[in-house]
Design a protein around this motif. Sequence first.
Motif, PDB file in Angstrom:
ATOM      1  N   THR A   1      32.874  36.575  49.006  1.00  0.00           N
ATOM      2  CA  THR A   1      34.031  35.518  48.864  1.00  0.00           C
ATOM      3  C   THR A   1      33.249  34.336  48.393  1.00  0.00           C
ATOM      4  OG1 THR A   1      34.861  37.658  50.041  1.00  0.00           O
ATOM      5  CG2 THR A   1      36.042  35.351  49.818  1.00  0.00           C
TER       6      THR A   1
ATOM      7  N   ARG B   1      33.725  30.192  48.565  1.00  0.00           N
ATOM      8  CA  ARG B   1      35.097  29.629  49.309  1.00  0.00           C
ATOM      9  C   ARG B   1      35.842  28.793  48.271  1.00  0.00           C
ATOM     10  NH1 ARG B   1      32.869  32.164  52.303  1.00  0.00           N
ATOM     11  NH2 ARG B   1      34.047  33.997  53.786  1.00  0.00           N
TER      12      ARG B   1
ATOM     13  N   GLU C   1      32.864  26.068  49.250  1.00  0.00           N
ATOM     14  CA  GLU C   1      31.213  26.194  48.859  1.00  0.00           C
ATOM     15  C   GLU C   1      30.962  25.137  46.862  1.00  0.00           C
ATOM     16  OE1 GLU C   1      29.449  30.095  50.026  1.00  0.00           O
ATOM     17  OE2 GLU C   1      31.469  31.079  49.789  1.00  0.00           O
TER      18      GLU C   1
END
Length: 378
Positions: A282, A284, A287
């Motif tokens: 995943t 985010r 990031e």
Amino acid sequence: MRIPKRVAVIGAGSMGSQAMWRLAVRGAEVIGYDRYAPGHDRGAAGGESRIYRAAHLGEPAYIPLLRLADRMWEQLQAETGRALRRRSGSLVMGEASSPSMSLLLSTSTAQGLDHEVLEREELGRRYPQHRLPDGHIAVLDRLGAVIRPEASIQAAAGRAEQLGARLHRYTTVREVVPLSGGGVRIVTDQGTDHVDAAVVTVGPWINTLLPDLPQAVDVRRVICSWHLPTRHDWFAGGAPPFVRVAPHDCFGIPSPDGISVKLGLSFKYHAPVPEPERLDRTVRPEELGTFREFMDELMPDLNPDPIRVSAYMEGYTQSGNPLVGHLPGEDDIIVMAGFSGSGFKISPAMGEIAADLALDGSTRHPVAWLAPAGVGTA
């Protein structure tokens, strides 16, 4: 009549699929194993595109391997009838006075590589999608190309199977055990096999399968994002893939269909992965901050909001160079690991070298400096 040598290839990904192909071409009895299947998205080959560059940023000893890979890419395409690589040229951009750009230029000149230096004005004329800060230059590598990694892996593995190789898909190898009288025992959840030699190309799983490897491989989580251009001429000049070196340390690959641009960052932005089977896939929003900064400064005509993001893994060594050669003290086990984000472009060359080492015990190609135990042991 000579009995074919029986060779196991453990991991049918970037390097393993190519090793299977080259071993099968040379008449070996090839048995491949993969915990998933060729072209899967959990290892180090995901993302639909990779860069081939003849001009290498770093150790000049890579140049002969890149030349071998260039020939082998053409051969794989010819044998499979698949379009796996598109010649587009490639750009490397960075501070003119930086050590990495100086080495790139000196090596390219010394090796006679087909390249051209572009100052800011000329880059802006040919490739208006890019911005160059003061004191930076661009080097156009005319032999650069875009590679399709998943298609290439499937093509190489499929060609190996056409030539008689057997591939055990969704089969995890638990142990690779050298036998006292020669040969190797391969232990899987389904049972055991005995082979004359084994080529271990398991990517991020190398530390798990070979915990006594003398040089550790640091497994990292890599993020890529895909962005749409905001102006129609972003793909001007054929839209070659590009690399930005320090202080920016990023790369980009325009999609062959002219729709989006894939962006990625360098090692210093990658988080460690303690266990490959527990990769956090995943991505985010927080990031993506570095991507936004680079786009704002260097590629302002890309929409900073991605249409897709992805996370995968790569293995890095302390030197930044891969481990290629026999496992120390074991004549029948060959290791290829830790390609540090730069391996896919030379994967067909690694396949040829793996076949040499497994069948002949040595290779004429210059890889002794990459030996797992140090120079001179490959």
